[in-house]
Write a protein that holds these residues in place. Structure first.
Motif, PDB file in Angstrom:
ATOM      1  N   VAL A 195       7.716   2.517 -12.456  1.00  0.00           N
ATOM      2  CA  VAL A 195       8.039   3.448 -13.538  1.00  0.00           C
ATOM      3  C   VAL A 195       8.542   4.762 -12.936  1.00  0.00           C
ATOM      4  O   VAL A 195       7.989   5.262 -11.950  1.00  0.00           O
ATOM      5  CB  VAL A 195       6.811   3.703 -14.430  1.00  0.00           C
ATOM      6  N   ASP A 196       9.562   5.318 -13.528  1.00  0.00           N
ATOM      7  CA  ASP A 196      10.159   6.566 -13.042  1.00  0.00           C
ATOM      8  C   ASP A 196       9.314   7.745 -13.525  1.00  0.00           C
ATOM      9  O   ASP A 196       9.526   8.279 -14.616  1.00  0.00           O
ATOM     10  CB  ASP A 196      11.596   6.682 -13.560  1.00  0.00           C
ATOM     11  N   LEU A 197       8.337   8.137 -12.721  1.00  0.00           N
ATOM     12  CA  LEU A 197       7.419   9.220 -13.080  1.00  0.00           C
ATOM     13  C   LEU A 197       7.847  10.506 -12.385  1.00  0.00           C
ATOM     14  O   LEU A 197       8.400  10.482 -11.288  1.00  0.00           O
ATOM     15  CB  LEU A 197       5.984   8.857 -12.667  1.00  0.00           C
ATOM     16  N   ASP A 198       7.565  11.644 -13.018  1.00  0.00           N
ATOM     17  CA  ASP A 198       8.015  12.926 -12.476  1.00  0.00           C
ATOM     18  C   ASP A 198       6.873  13.694 -11.813  1.00  0.00           C
ATOM     19  O   ASP A 198       6.861  14.918 -11.800  1.00  0.00           O
ATOM     20  CB  ASP A 198       8.676  13.776 -13.566  1.00  0.00           C
TER      21      ASP A 198
ATOM     22  N   PRO B 299      14.013   3.118   3.379  1.00  0.00           N
ATOM     23  CA  PRO B 299      12.700   3.121   2.721  1.00  0.00           C
ATOM     24  C   PRO B 299      12.309   1.747   2.209  1.00  0.00           C
ATOM     25  O   PRO B 299      13.153   0.872   1.988  1.00  0.00           O
ATOM     26  CB  PRO B 299      12.902   4.108   1.562  1.00  0.00           C
ATOM     27  N   GLY B 300      11.007   1.565   1.992  1.00  0.00           N
ATOM     28  CA  GLY B 300      10.510   0.327   1.405  1.00  0.00           C
ATOM     29  C   GLY B 300      10.900   0.229  -0.063  1.00  0.00           C
ATOM     30  O   GLY B 300      11.319   1.206  -0.686  1.00  0.00           O
ATOM     31  N   TRP B 301      10.718  -0.956  -0.636  1.00  0.00           N
ATOM     32  CA  TRP B 301      11.148  -1.169  -2.026  1.00  0.00           C
ATOM     33  C   TRP B 301      10.442  -0.222  -2.978  1.00  0.00           C
ATOM     34  O   TRP B 301      10.985   0.143  -4.028  1.00  0.00           O
ATOM     35  CB  TRP B 301      10.914  -2.628  -2.443  1.00  0.00           C
TER      36      TRP B 301
ATOM     37  N   ASP C 122      16.028   1.304  -7.246  1.00  0.00           N
ATOM     38  CA  ASP C 122      16.263   0.051  -7.972  1.00  0.00           C
ATOM     39  C   ASP C 122      14.965  -0.697  -8.293  1.00  0.00           C
ATOM     40  O   ASP C 122      15.001  -1.799  -8.825  1.00  0.00           O
ATOM     41  CB  ASP C 122      17.212  -0.865  -7.188  1.00  0.00           C
ATOM     42  N   ARG C 123      13.816  -0.096  -8.004  1.00  0.00           N
ATOM     43  CA  ARG C 123      12.536  -0.750  -8.292  1.00  0.00           C
ATOM     44  C   ARG C 123      12.126  -0.621  -9.753  1.00  0.00           C
ATOM     45  O   ARG C 123      11.257  -1.342 -10.219  1.00  0.00           O
ATOM     46  CB  ARG C 123      11.433  -0.144  -7.416  1.00  0.00           C
ATOM     47  N   PHE C 124      12.726   0.315 -10.476  1.00  0.00           N
ATOM     48  CA  PHE C 124      12.281   0.587 -11.841  1.00  0.00           C
ATOM     49  C   PHE C 124      12.622  -0.577 -12.763  1.00  0.00           C
ATOM     50  O   PHE C 124      13.705  -1.162 -12.685  1.00  0.00           O
ATOM     51  CB  PHE C 124      12.930   1.872 -12.372  1.00  0.00           C
TER      52      PHE C 124
END
Length: 742
Positions: free
Chosen positions: A294-297, A416-418, A423-425
Motif C-alpha cells: 500500500v502506498d502509505l505516506d 532495491p528489493g521488491w 511496482d509493488r503496490f
C-alpha cells in the motif's frame, strides 16, 4: 554508545505443528535430523549461536524416545566442539504430544516436566526459548483455526496464549533450578497494523495484542493495561492474570522475527483492494492487506518497529528470524537491509540490539500454505537441500563476510528489493490521488547482466524476468554481438562491463539443422566456445543452455548430469560439442540442459499451438511414443538466475519434475484449459515426418538437485496465465464491438 558488535546467529526451520491428526515435521522434510554434519557447515558461516530444537513432540514420540535423545546428545556435543552456543527451543508452533493441546489444562505443567528433563540431561545449556512465538501460535491455532486444536475465536485464542505463557514461566523455573544462570530468550513476530481512520480502534487493539505475550511474561498486565478487559471477556480468570504479576519471568532478550509481510493495513474501502482478504469484525467489513503493498505516506518497516519495542521495554533485543522465501537477489537484499538497520540502531541510537539471526539455514517447506498442506513446496535458505547434501547459496557468502566484518558486494545489490520498488503496490487509487502503479522502475545497470539472443523466446524471457526481479540487464541482438565472431564478442564485453553473460542465442531449428550442419555447429558449438573463452579471460560469469537431445533415449530412467551424451541429430551433436568445449575453455561456466519449453510469452511453443488448434475445434496430432520432461520457461529462468548468482558451475539439469509423452502433455493442458482433449490424436513420432531423429525417451532428472516444481504445478500456472492473457485480449474487442453497435 554500545561498543560490542552485533553477533550473527543461525536458525533451523524446525516447526513441528499439527493439523487434525497429522504432524508436520520440518526437520524430517529438510533431512537435517539425518545429517549431523550440517552443524559444521553452520559453524563455518561464522555464527556464534544456533537456535537448536529439542522438541517436546519429537522426543516423546512413541516410535523411539531413546533414538531421539541419542540424536540430540550427538549434536549438542558437536556444537560444544564447534564452539557454537545452542539456544534451545522446546516447542516450535507445536501443541504438545498426543494427550495435550494448547488449550488443555495440563499443557503448562507437562511442558515444565519436559523442560526439567532437558535441563537435567544437559546442565551446561545456558540459553532457552521454551516456546517460539506463543502469540502467533495462539492466533494460528486458537483464532484462525489453521493448526490444532483449530479454535476459531477469542476464547480459544486467549486460552492458548495464557497456557503457553504459563508453560514458559514454569519451564524457565524448572530449568533455572538446574542452571540458575540460564538465559531466557523469548521470540515473537515483530509486526504492526496500520489503517484508514475509521479503523483506528481495530489497529490499536492489534498493536497492543502483538506485545501481549511479552507483557504477560513480564507481569505488565495490570488493571490499567488496555487488554486486561479483553482477556477477562475471553474467559481468562482474574486470578490467572494476577498469577503472572506474582510470577514475573522477564525475558533476558526479546527476540523479534520479521518478514516483509509482518506489517498489515486495514481499510473499509474493500473495492480498492481486489483479491484481498476481507474481514468482518462485527462493526466494520474491511480489507486486510500487506502494508508493504500500500502506498502509505509515513514510515513503516523494521527500523520503526525495533525503536517501538526498545522504547516500550528497554531490554536487550535480537532479530531471531530473518528470512525471505524469494529469489536469490531478494534474499540477499532483505538480509543485508535488516543487518544494516540493526547496525544503525545500535551504533547511532544506542539500541541494545545483540544479534541478527539467519533463519531457515536449510530452507523451509510448505509455508506458502502456512504449513496446513503437505505439498513439499520448498523455499531455499542459506543452504539448498534439494540435492540431498546442503548446497551453500550466495547467502552463505554474505553471512561469512558479515561475520568477519567485511563488505559484501554484488551487482544485484545495486537495486532495491521488491518491498522498496513502486511496482509493488496492488491497490486502486483513492479518489483524488493518482498512483503510478505501472511506472517503469529504474533498474541500475552499472554492471549489467548481458543476454545474447534478442530474438529468442528464452532471451526475451530472461529480459522480462530480470526486469521483474530488479536485475539490470542488456538484451543483445546479433548486430550488437555476433556470438560466433570473437572480435564482436570482445567489443561487446568491453563496452558493457558485465558481471555475467547468459547465452540464449544459437541455432534452434532442429529439423533444418540436418541440412545446415555447418551453420548449426557454427552457432551452437563455435559461438558458445567463443563466449566461454572470452568470459573466462575477463572474469565474467557465463551461462549457456544445452538440451536433452544430447541423449539417445536408450535409458530406462530419467537422465542425470553424469550420463554420457550420445546424440542422434545434428542439433544434438552441436549441443554436445558445445558442452565439451565450453567446460574445457571455462571450468567456471554453468551449462544447463533443459527440454520441451512452454511458456506464457511466445506464441510458437508446442502448447500454445495445441491450445489454439483445439480452441478452433480442429484436431491436433502429437507423438505418444516420445517421452520428454517439459520445462516451464519462467521457472527455468528463475532457477538459472539463482544458480548464476550462487556462482554454480558445471552441468545442471533443469526441467519440471515428471515425464510425459507429447500427446499426453497436450491432453493435460487441454483438460486444465477446459478444451476437448479428445481432439488430440496420438501418433508415432515417425508419422509426423520429422527430419531429425529424436530420442524416444529424453526425460531429465538430476543428481545435483530438482529445482523446478512438478509438471502439474507448472502446467496449472501456464494455463492460468494463458487464460488471463486471453481475457485481456477479449475485453478491448468487446468494447470496440459495443461502440460500433452504438
Amino acid at each position: 554508545m554500545l561498543s560490542k558488535k552485533i553477533e550473527l546467529w543461525g536458525g533451523i526451520e524446525c516447526t513441528h505443528n499439527r493439523v487434525g491428526d497429522e504432524y508436520f515435521d520440518q526437520l524430517e522434510k529438510s533431512g537435517h535430523d539425518r545429517r549431523p554434519e550440517d552443524l559444521a557447515l553452520f559453524a563455518d558461516l561464522g555464527i556464534t549461536a544456533l537456535r537448536f530444537p529439542v522438541l517436546w513432540e519429537r522426543v516423546t514420540a512413541p516410535e523411539g524416545e531413546n533414538k531421539e535423545w541419542s540424536r540430540i546428545d550427538e549434536r549438542l556435543e558437536l556444537l560444544r566442539r564447534l564452539r557454537v552456543r545452542p539456544i534451545v527451543g522446546l516447542v516450535h508452533h507445536g501443541s504438545g504430544p498426543p494427550g495435550t493441546s494448547l488449550v488443555s489444562d495440563c499443557f503448562p505443567e507437562k511442558l515444565a516436566e519436559f523442560a526439567a528433563r532437558v535441563a537435567r540431561r544437559y546442565p551446561w545449556l545456558d540459553a532457552y526459548t521454551p516456546i517460539n512465538e506463543p502469540l502467533t501460535t495462539a492466533r494460528f491455532s486458537g483464532l484462525y483455526g489453521f493448526w490444532y486444536p483449530h479454535g476459531r475465536g477469542d476464547v480459544s485464542f486467549a486460552r492458548a496464549l495464557i497456557n503457553q505463557c504459563r508453560a514458559t514461566v514454569l519451564a524457565m523455573r524448572a530449568i533455572r533450578r538446574v542452571n540458575p544462570q540460564a538465559e531466557f530468550i523469548q521470540t515473537e513476530d515483530l509486526g504492526k497494523t496500520y489503517c484508514a481512520p475509521s479503523l483506528e480502534y481495530q489497529a490499536d487493539f492489534e498493536n497492543e495484542r502483538r506485545f501481549l505475550a511479552f507483557d504477560l511474561l513480564s507481569g505488565r498486565v495490570d488493571r490499567s493495561h488496555p487488554l486486561r478487559s479483553y482477556l477477562r471477556k475471553s474467559g481468562v480468570k482474574e486470578s490467572e492474570i494476577e498469577w503472572f504479576r506474582e510470577n514475573r519471568c522477564v525475558p533476558d532478550v526479546l527476540g523479534f522475527n520479521h518478514y516483509p509481510t509482518s506489517e498489515r493495513y486495514l481499510d473499509e474501502r474493500v473495492e480498492r483492494f481486489p483479491g484481498a482478504a476481507v474481514v468482518d469484525n462485527g462493526k466494520h467489513v474491511y480489507a486486510d492487506v500487506e502494508a508493504v503493498r500500500v502506498d502509505l505516506d509515513f514510515e513503516t518497516g523494521l527500523g520503526r518497529l525495533l525503536r517501538e519495542a526498545w522504547k516500550r521495554y528497554r531490554l536487550p533485543l535480537a532479530l531471531t528470524e530473518i528470512h525471505l522465501g524469494c529469489t536469490r537477489e531478494e534474499q540477499l537484499r532483505w538480509f543485508l537491509e535488516c543487518w544494516k538497520t540493526a547496525e544503525m540502531l545500535r551504533r547511532e541510537e544506542g539500541v541494545d540490539l545483540q544479534a541478527v539471526t539467519a533463519w531457515s539455514l536449510l530452507g523451509s517447506y510448505d509455508w506458502n500454505s502456512l504449513v496446513t498442506k503437505n505439498l513439499k513446496h520448498y523455499e531455499s535458505g542459506v543452504f539448498d537441500v534439494r540435492g540431498g547434501a546442503p548446497r551453500p547459496t550466495a547467502l552463505a557468502k554474505l553471512l561469512r563476510a558479515l561475520a568477519e566484518g567485511e563488505n559484501f558486494e554484488h551487482p544485484v545489490l545495486e537495486n532495491p528489493g521488491w518491498w522498496r520498488r513502486p511496482d509493488r503496490f496492488i491497490h486502486e487509487p483513492a479518489v483524488g490521488k493518482r498512483i503510478e502503479r505501472s511506472a517503469p522502475v529504474r533498474i541500475n545497470s552499472a554492471k549489467p547482466l548481458l543476454i545474447a539472443g534478442a530474438t529468442a523466446a528464452l532471451g526475451r524471457a530472461f529480459a522480462k524476468i530480470c526486469e521483474i526481479r530488479g536485475i539490470g540487464c542488456r538484451l543483445l541482438s546479433r548486430a550488437e554481438m555476433d556470438i560466433a565472431d570473437a572480435a564482436s564478442v570482445n567489443r561487446a564485453l568491453d563496452r558493457y562491463d558485465a558481471w555475467a553473460l547468459v547465452n540464449c542465442a544459437g541455432y534452434e531449428r532442429i529439423d533444418t539443422a540436418e541440412d545446415e550442419c555447418e551453420t548449426c555447429f557454427r552457432e551452437n558449438a563455435g559461438g558458445a566456445a567463443i563466449l566461454a573463452q572470452a568470459c573466462e579471460r575477463k572474469n565474467i560469469q557465463f551461462l549457456t543452455f544445452s538440451s536433452a537431445l544430447v541423449f539417445d533415449g536408450k535409458n530406462s530412467r530419467a537422465y542425470v548430469e553424469s550420463d554420457a551424451p550420445a546424440p542422434l541429430s545434428v542439433y544434438g551433436k552441436s549441443k554436445a560439442k558445445a558442452e565439451k568445449q565450453v567446460l574445457e575453455m571455462n571450468p567456471h561456466a554453468l551449462v544447463i540442459r533443459s527440454s520441451a519449453f512452454f511458456g506464457p510469452w511466445d506464441d510458437d511453443n508446442f502448447l500454445k499451438i495445441a491450445l489454439r488448434t483445439l480452441s478452433s475445434g480442429r484436431y491436433f496430432k502429437a507423438a505418444d511414443d516420445s517421452v520428454v520432461s517439459p520445462t516451464y520457461i519462467p521457472d527455468l529462468v528463475d532457477a538459472s538466475l539463482d544458480l548464476l548468482i550462487d556462482r554454480e558451475n558445471g552441468i545442471w539439469h533443469l526441467a519440471q519434475q515428471g515425464a510425459v509423452s507429447w500427446a499426453d502433455f497436450a491432453r493435460r493442458a487441454a483438460e486444465l484449459a477446459r478444451l476437448d482433449s479428445t481432439l488430440i490424436i496420438g501418433c508415432s513420432a515417425k508419422e509426423l515426418n520429422l527430419t531429425a531423429p529424436r530420442p524416444p525417451f529424453s526425460a531429465l532428472g538430476s543428481e545435483r538437485g530438482l529445482l523446478l516444481s512438478s509438471l502439474e504445478n507448472g502446467l496449472a500456472r501456464f494455463v492460468e496465465t494463458h487464460r488471463r492473457n486471453l481475457e485481456k485480449m477479449e475485453k478491448p474487442l468487446a468494447g470496440a464491438r459495443g461502440r460500433r453497435l452504438i
